[in-house]
Design a protein around this motif. Structure first.
Motif, PDB file in Angstrom:
ATOM      1  N   MET A   1       0.841  -1.198   0.000  1.00 19.51           N
ATOM      2  CA  MET A   1       0.000   0.000   0.000  1.00 19.51           C
ATOM      3  C   MET A   1       0.879   1.253   0.000  1.00 19.51           C
ATOM      4  SD  MET A   1      -3.071   0.840   2.662  1.00 19.51           S
ATOM      5  CE  MET A   1      -2.450   2.178   3.649  1.00 19.51           C
ATOM      6  N   SER A   2       0.489   2.236  -0.802  1.00 20.60           N
ATOM      7  CA  SER A   2       1.280   3.468  -0.874  1.00 20.60           C
ATOM      8  C   SER A   2       1.202   4.246   0.426  1.00 20.60           C
ATOM      9  CB  SER A   2       0.759   4.336  -2.018  1.00 20.60           C
ATOM     10  OG  SER A   2       1.352   5.610  -1.948  1.00 20.60           O
ATOM     11  N   THR A   3       2.358   4.778   0.840  1.00 20.51           N
ATOM     12  CA  THR A   3       2.360   5.606   2.056  1.00 20.51           C
ATOM     13  C   THR A   3       2.333   7.086   1.688  1.00 20.51           C
ATOM     14  OG1 THR A   3       4.765   5.547   2.071  1.00 20.51           O
ATOM     15  CG2 THR A   3       3.610   3.921   3.445  1.00 20.51           C
ATOM     16  N   LYS A   4       2.195   7.374   0.401  1.00 22.08           N
ATOM     17  CA  LYS A   4       2.179   8.783  -0.005  1.00 22.08           C
ATOM     18  C   LYS A   4       0.899   9.449   0.460  1.00 22.08           C
ATOM     19  CE  LYS A   4       5.294   8.763  -3.930  1.00 22.08           C
ATOM     20  NZ  LYS A   4       5.505   9.215  -5.293  1.00 22.08           N
ATOM     21  N   ARG A   5       1.041  10.699   0.858  1.00 19.95           N
ATOM     22  CA  ARG A   5      -0.102  11.468   1.347  1.00 19.95           C
ATOM     23  C   ARG A   5      -0.415  12.581   0.352  1.00 19.95           C
ATOM     24  NH1 ARG A   5       3.590  11.861   6.524  1.00 19.95           N
ATOM     25  NH2 ARG A   5       4.905  12.225   4.720  1.00 19.95           N
ATOM     26  N   THR A   6      -1.648  13.054   0.394  1.00 14.01           N
ATOM     27  CA  THR A   6      -2.059  14.159  -0.474  1.00 14.01           C
ATOM     28  C   THR A   6      -2.457  15.354   0.380  1.00 14.01           C
ATOM     29  OG1 THR A   6      -2.894  12.603  -2.128  1.00 14.01           O
ATOM     30  CG2 THR A   6      -3.638  14.884  -2.299  1.00 14.01           C
ATOM     31  N   TYR A   7      -1.948  16.521  -0.017  1.00 13.92           N
ATOM     32  CA  TYR A   7      -2.245  17.781   0.679  1.00 13.92           C
ATOM     33  C   TYR A   7      -2.866  18.755  -0.319  1.00 13.92           C
ATOM     34  CZ  TYR A   7       0.831  15.959   4.317  1.00 13.92           C
ATOM     35  OH  TYR A   7       1.405  15.180   5.295  1.00 13.92           O
ATOM     36  N   ALA A   8      -3.939  19.409   0.098  1.00 17.06           N
ATOM     37  CA  ALA A   8      -4.557  20.430  -0.751  1.00 17.06           C
ATOM     38  C   ALA A   8      -4.065  21.807  -0.310  1.00 17.06           C
ATOM     39  CB  ALA A   8      -6.075  20.371  -0.637  1.00 17.06           C
ATOM     40  N   ILE A   9      -3.678  22.619  -1.297  1.00 16.10           N
ATOM     41  CA  ILE A   9      -3.222  23.989  -1.017  1.00 16.10           C
ATOM     42  C   ILE A   9      -4.033  24.935  -1.896  1.00 16.10           C
ATOM     43  CG2 ILE A   9      -1.272  25.574  -0.911  1.00 16.10           C
ATOM     44  CD1 ILE A   9       0.594  23.132  -0.839  1.00 16.10           C
ATOM     45  N   ILE A  10      -4.948  25.669  -1.266  1.00 10.80           N
ATOM     46  CA  ILE A  10      -5.735  26.668  -2.005  1.00 10.80           C
ATOM     47  C   ILE A  10      -4.944  27.970  -1.923  1.00 10.80           C
ATOM     48  CG2 ILE A  10      -7.962  27.792  -2.275  1.00 10.80           C
ATOM     49  CD1 ILE A  10      -9.240  25.511  -0.716  1.00 10.80           C
ATOM     50  N   GLY A  11      -4.394  28.381  -3.061  1.00 12.55           N
ATOM     51  CA  GLY A  11      -3.407  29.447  -3.085  1.00 12.55           C
ATOM     52  C   GLY A  11      -2.007  28.851  -3.210  1.00 12.55           C
ATOM     53  N   GLY A  12      -1.930  27.725  -3.923  1.00 12.15           N
ATOM     54  CA  GLY A  12      -0.654  27.006  -4.055  1.00 12.15           C
ATOM     55  C   GLY A  12       0.098  27.330  -5.324  1.00 12.15           C
ATOM     56  N   THR A  13      -0.312  28.366  -6.047  1.00 15.38           N
ATOM     57  CA  THR A  13       0.320  28.660  -7.338  1.00 15.38           C
ATOM     58  C   THR A  13       1.325  29.810  -7.269  1.00 15.38           C
ATOM     59  OG1 THR A  13      -1.474  30.159  -7.967  1.00 15.38           O
ATOM     60  CG2 THR A  13      -1.722  27.841  -8.585  1.00 15.38           C
ATOM     61  N   ALA A  14       1.552  30.347  -6.083  1.00 19.99           N
ATOM     62  CA  ALA A  14       2.546  31.422  -5.916  1.00 19.99           C
ATOM     63  C   ALA A  14       2.919  31.503  -4.436  1.00 19.99           C
ATOM     64  CB  ALA A  14       1.998  32.769  -6.389  1.00 19.99           C
ATOM     65  N   GLY A  15       3.957  32.290  -4.170  1.00 24.02           N
ATOM     66  CA  GLY A  15       4.307  32.656  -2.806  1.00 24.02           C
ATOM     67  C   GLY A  15       4.494  31.496  -1.835  1.00 24.02           C
ATOM     68  N   ILE A  16       3.943  31.663  -0.641  1.00 18.25           N
ATOM     69  CA  ILE A  16       4.141  30.703   0.449  1.00 18.25           C
ATOM     70  C   ILE A  16       3.505  29.352   0.101  1.00 18.25           C
ATOM     71  CG2 ILE A  16       3.611  30.266   2.882  1.00 18.25           C
ATOM     72  CD1 ILE A  16       3.536  33.443   3.172  1.00 18.25           C
ATOM     73  N   GLY A  17       2.328  29.375  -0.503  1.00 23.87           N
ATOM     74  CA  GLY A  17       1.650  28.131  -0.861  1.00 23.87           C
ATOM     75  C   GLY A  17       2.440  27.322  -1.867  1.00 23.87           C
ATOM     76  N   ARG A  18       3.010  27.994  -2.866  1.00 29.25           N
ATOM     77  CA  ARG A  18       3.813  27.281  -3.870  1.00 29.25           C
ATOM     78  C   ARG A  18       5.086  26.718  -3.231  1.00 29.25           C
ATOM     79  NH1 ARG A  18       5.151  30.945  -8.662  1.00 29.25           N
ATOM     80  NH2 ARG A  18       6.570  31.868  -7.145  1.00 29.25           N
ATOM     81  N   ALA A  19       5.690  27.485  -2.321  1.00 34.00           N
ATOM     82  CA  ALA A  19       6.903  26.988  -1.642  1.00 34.00           C
ATOM     83  C   ALA A  19       6.586  25.735  -0.834  1.00 34.00           C
ATOM     84  CB  ALA A  19       7.482  28.088  -0.750  1.00 34.00           C
ATOM     85  N   LEU A  20       5.420  25.717  -0.186  1.00 35.75           N
ATOM     86  CA  LEU A  20       5.039  24.508   0.561  1.00 35.75           C
ATOM     87  C   LEU A  20       4.799  23.345  -0.400  1.00 35.75           C
ATOM     88  CD1 LEU A  20       4.333  23.068   3.197  1.00 35.75           C
ATOM     89  CD2 LEU A  20       1.953  23.779   2.846  1.00 35.75           C
ATOM     90  N   ALA A  21       4.142  23.598  -1.526  1.00 36.34           N
ATOM     91  CA  ALA A  21       3.896  22.526  -2.499  1.00 36.34           C
ATOM     92  C   ALA A  21       5.212  21.884  -2.928  1.00 36.34           C
ATOM     93  CB  ALA A  21       3.146  23.085  -3.707  1.00 36.34           C
ATOM     94  N   HIS A  22       6.235  22.715  -3.162  1.00 32.78           N
ATOM     95  CA  HIS A  22       7.536  22.165  -3.557  1.00 32.78           C
ATOM     96  C   HIS A  22       8.133  21.305  -2.443  1.00 32.78           C
ATOM     97  CE1 HIS A  22       8.458  23.647  -7.576  1.00 32.78           C
ATOM     98  NE2 HIS A  22       7.753  24.725  -7.269  1.00 32.78           N
ATOM     99  N   LYS A  23       8.025  21.754  -1.211  1.00 30.73           N
ATOM    100  CA  LYS A  23       8.583  20.966  -0.101  1.00 30.73           C
ATOM    101  C   LYS A  23       7.887  19.605   0.000  1.00 30.73           C
ATOM    102  CE  LYS A  23      10.331  24.612   2.952  1.00 30.73           C
ATOM    103  NZ  LYS A  23      11.740  24.324   2.677  1.00 30.73           N
ATOM    104  N   LEU A  24       6.565  19.597  -0.139  1.00 29.60           N
ATOM    105  CA  LEU A  24       5.809  18.345  -0.019  1.00 29.60           C
ATOM    106  C   LEU A  24       6.168  17.377  -1.143  1.00 29.60           C
ATOM    107  CD1 LEU A  24       2.402  19.911   1.039  1.00 29.60           C
ATOM    108  CD2 LEU A  24       3.789  18.374   2.443  1.00 29.60           C
ATOM    109  N   VAL A  25       6.231  17.893  -2.355  1.00 31.60           N
ATOM    110  CA  VAL A  25       6.556  17.027  -3.496  1.00 31.60           C
ATOM    111  C   VAL A  25       7.991  16.512  -3.381  1.00 31.60           C
ATOM    112  CG1 VAL A  25       6.965  17.077  -5.995  1.00 31.60           C
ATOM    113  CG2 VAL A  25       4.822  17.966  -5.058  1.00 31.60           C
ATOM    114  N   GLU A  26       8.899  17.383  -2.941  1.00 30.73           N
ATOM    115  CA  GLU A  26      10.308  16.971  -2.821  1.00 30.73           C
ATOM    116  C   GLU A  26      10.474  15.820  -1.833  1.00 30.73           C
ATOM    117  OE1 GLU A  26      12.287  20.631  -1.860  1.00 30.73           O
ATOM    118  OE2 GLU A  26      11.904  21.421  -3.884  1.00 30.73           O
TER     119      GLU A  26
END
Ligand SMILES: NC(=O)c1ccc[n+]([C@@H]2O[C@H](COP(=O)([O-])OP(=O)(O)OC[C@H]3O[C@@H](n4cnc5c(N)ncnc54)[C@H](OP(=O)(O)O)[C@@H]3O)[C@@H](O)[C@H]2O)c1
Length: 236
Positions: free
Chosen positions: A1-26
């Motif tokens: 079973m996959s242990t990957k998690r999914t996070y939703a970021i509303i406002g994830g296309t710039a600034g702080i939200g985008r930086a968090l998206a990169h950290k999660l994917v990395e």
């Protein structure tokens, strides 16, 4: 079973939200990101790669947020830094910078959490976005009150939604797209003033704010709390 998690970021296309998206994917997680601009969405999805999906969303529109989440897998977390608003002085008596500000920043996050409830895992973590003006305003009293209200909302939701955890991030001035998209003659005086107002003597980076949001998402003993990532601004 996959242990990957999914996070939703509303406002994830710039600034702080985008930086968090990169950290999660990395680190190997999946992200579902949204914002209003299709160009920003497209370029951010391209930079994040196959672990990211997304679509257009306006956090101030409840139907749009429901559509955004409709096909979402079970979520391990939600972050809501999306907001577009203006601030102003109380004496101006302007509706846009007082009541509309609450609709854009407070009520939008309130209803976004409501829309997300059916999609959140029982061990999920929610991070709301406020701002350090909550306890140290620089004018704009409605903006200070709105951020204080969000910190109170995190406490109230933490009680009602437990075991889902709910916390609030309250940044100080941060060198994000929000500021970079403003005219230099507005941004530079604001940054100069900020250097004198906080102990770090510089604006935060989006990576520092994303790191703080990630801590709140991950730390299973944090709930009902506000984290001030503000370079010591609220201390002085
Ligand atoms: N940067 C600071 O100095 C600072 C300080 C204290 C608090 N904050 C808080 O942090 C949050 C955002 O910070 P940021 O600096 O990362 O901003 P940013 O760089 O402007 O990024 C904002 C993100 O939200 C999206 N967005 C804006 N309005 C939206 C809406 N109505 N619906 C959906 N998406 C929306 C933007 O994309 P689109 O424009 O394409 O929709 C973008 O992806 C705000 O709540 C702000 O009050 C920031």
């Amino acid at each position: 079973m996959s242990t990957k998690r999914t996070y939703a970021i509303i406002g994830g296309t710039a600034g702080i939200g985008r930086a968090l998206a990169h950290k999660l994917v990395e680190r190997g997680d999946y992200v579902l990101i949204g914002g209003r601009s299709p160009d920003r969405l497209e370029s951010t999805l391209a930079s994040l790669g196959p672990a990211a999906t997304g679509c257009r969303v306006d956090i101030a529109d409840r139907a749009s947020v429901s559509d955004f989440l409709a096909d979402s897998p079970a979520l391990s977390g939600l972050f809501t830094p999306a907001a577009s608003y203006q601030t102003g002085a109380f004496r101006d008596g302007d509706t846009e910078t007082s009541e509309a500000l609450f609709i854009a920043k407070f009520w939008s996050q309130y209803w976004a959490v409501h829309a997300a409830l059916a999609h959140l895992r029982s061990d999920a973590s929610i991070v709301l976005m406020a701002g350090a003006a909550s306890i140290r305003p620089i004018g704009a009293p409605a903006y200070a009150a709105c951020n204080s209200a969000l910190e109170g909302l995190a406490r109230g939701l933490a009680l009602e939604l437990s075991p889902i955890r709910v916390n609030c991030l309250s940044p100080g001035t941060t060198d994000s797209d929000l500021w970079r998209n403003r005219a230099e003659d507005i941004r530079e005086p604001a940054y100069a003033a900020w250097r004198t107002l906080c102990l770090a003597q510089r604006p935060a980076t989006v990576e520092e704010q994303a790191h703080a949001a990630l801590f709140l998402l991950d730390n299973t003993n944090m709930t009902g709390n506000t984290l001030f990532c503000d370079g010591g601004y609220t201390l002085r």
